[in-house]
Each structure stands twice: as structure tokens, then as C-alpha cells.
Design a protein around this motif. Structure first.
Motif, PDB file in Angstrom:
ATOM      1  N   ARG A   1       0.842  -1.198   0.000  1.00  0.00           N
ATOM      2  CA  ARG A   1       0.000   0.000   0.000  1.00  0.00           C
ATOM      3  C   ARG A   1       0.877   1.248   0.000  1.00  0.00           C
ATOM      4  N   VAL A   2       0.562   2.183  -0.894  1.00  0.00           N
ATOM      5  CA  VAL A   2       1.230   3.480  -0.974  1.00  0.00           C
ATOM      6  C   VAL A   2       0.154   4.554  -1.118  1.00  0.00           C
ATOM      7  N   SER A   3       0.541   5.806  -1.068  1.00  0.00           N
ATOM      8  CA  SER A   3      -0.414   6.889  -1.295  1.00  0.00           C
ATOM      9  C   SER A   3      -0.585   7.117  -2.800  1.00  0.00           C
TER      10      SER A   3
ATOM     11  N   GLU B   1       2.415   9.027  -4.070  1.00  0.00           N
ATOM     12  CA  GLU B   1       3.594   8.165  -4.225  1.00  0.00           C
ATOM     13  C   GLU B   1       3.467   7.288  -5.461  1.00  0.00           C
ATOM     14  N   LEU B   2       2.276   6.744  -5.684  1.00  0.00           N
ATOM     15  CA  LEU B   2       2.077   5.892  -6.857  1.00  0.00           C
ATOM     16  C   LEU B   2       2.254   6.697  -8.143  1.00  0.00           C
TER      17      LEU B   2
ATOM     18  N   SER C   1       5.805   6.792  -8.795  1.00  0.00           N
ATOM     19  CA  SER C   1       6.474   5.505  -8.569  1.00  0.00           C
ATOM     20  C   SER C   1       7.463   5.130  -9.665  1.00  0.00           C
TER      21      SER C   1
ATOM     22  N   TRP D   1      10.738   6.667  -8.786  1.00  0.00           N
ATOM     23  CA  TRP D   1      11.306   6.003  -7.611  1.00  0.00           C
ATOM     24  C   TRP D   1      11.880   4.638  -7.984  1.00  0.00           C
TER      25      TRP D   1
ATOM     26  N   LEU E   1       2.727  -1.902  -6.263  1.00  0.00           N
ATOM     27  CA  LEU E   1       2.469  -0.736  -5.428  1.00  0.00           C
ATOM     28  C   LEU E   1       1.030  -0.358  -5.719  1.00  0.00           C
TER      29      LEU E   1
ATOM     30  N   CYS F   1      -2.754   1.784  -4.338  1.00  0.00           N
ATOM     31  CA  CYS F   1      -3.414   2.738  -3.454  1.00  0.00           C
ATOM     32  C   CYS F   1      -4.913   2.723  -3.701  1.00  0.00           C
TER      33      CYS F   1
END
Length: 153
Positions: free
Chosen positions: A70-72, A75-76, A79, A82, A124, A126
Motif C-alpha cells: 500500500r502506498v499513497s 507516491e504511486l 512511482s 522512484w 504498489l 493505493c
């Protein structure tokens, strides 16, 4: 009664290589022994067990070789950058050709996929708040498509 997920497990071929990989993802090593390593996903709440053995040769199926972190939404959305900074290549989901994150309006979530060194499917993911009139959309929408649709709302 059920408060959340405590643990999940994946098969691996090389514990040390997997420790390096999952550490790059920012997970904290909780403990290890000669053929097993456990990483905190959320410290003191949930962890991921990695088990070295021949099971890593099992053909991929999401019921045995998949986990979603789970990410926000923010953030996704970032991603891809990242993943690139930690040397991880995203992979397409299902029959999609794009590796970009996408929104599933009918499920109220968004995802991007990548693999660990043993080909275990990692995601990943959300939650996405979906207005009622868009909940019937079954197409997988790029973030750009999704955000343009919501702007028109």
C-alpha cells in the motif's frame, strides 16, 4: 475480530540477493535464519517472509507469488521515478503493454507492477476515491486519463 494482515510469504532462490532487493525497497529486515528472512512492511504490524527453496520455481500465479504494498496516490503517481532510482524495472500488468501506473475505477484502486529477482509479482497499490458515475468503468485508465476524467466531474 480481524484487525489487518499480519504476514505474507514469497518463495525465493537466494536469501542474500533477496535481502538486498527488499532493503532497496525501503523495508526493514526484522530477522533472518539460514534460509528465511522476514521484513517489516509496517513495523510491529505486518511483515513479509521470504523462504529460500525450490518453490521459487513454481510457475507464477497471483495466489502464490504476488504481494501488493500500500502506498499513497501521490507516491504511486511518482512511482516510476522512484523505481528507476533503485534500479527496478516496472512490468506490464496482464495484457497491458504499458508499464505506467493505472487506475481501476470499478475497484477504486490504482497500481504499478514490478518483479523481484525471482519473478515474484510485486505491486504498489493505493485506494482511489471514485465518484459513483465512474464506478462502472472497467477499462484500466492511465493517471492522465483518470485525472482528465475527474477534472470534467
Amino acid at each position: 475480530m480481524i484487525l489487518g494482515l499480519y504476514e505474507a510469504h514469497l518463495p525465493i532462490s537466494n536469501k542474500n540477493r533477496s535481502i538486498d532487493f527488499y532493503s532497496k525497497l525501503g523495508l526493514e529486515l526484522a530477522w533472518e535464519d539460514e534460509d528465511t528472512a522476514f521484513f517489516w512492511i509496517e513495523k510491529e504490524k505486518s511483515w513479509l517472509g521470504l523462504w529460500e527453496g525450490a518453490e521459487h520455481r513454481l510457475p507464477y500465479h497471483p495466489s502464490i507469488r504476488h504481494i501488493a504494498f500500500r502506498v499513497s496516490y501521490k507516491e504511486l503517481k511518482h512511482s516510476m521515478d522512484w523505481l528507476k532510482t533503485i534500479g527496478v524495472e516496472p512490468v506490464p500488468f496482464g495484457r497491458r503493454s504499458s508499464v505506467e501506473p493505472f487506475v481501476r475505477a470499478n475497484q477504486g484502486n490504482a497500481s504499478v507492477y514490478f518483479n523481484d529477482p525471482d519473478g515474484n509479482s510485486l505491486e504498489l497499490m493505493c485506494f482511489v476515491s471514485v465518484p459513483e458515475k465512474f464506478k462502472s468503468i472497467t477499462d484500466k485508465l492511465s493517471f492522465e486519463e483518470w485525472e482528465n476524467l475527474i477534472k470534467e466531474e
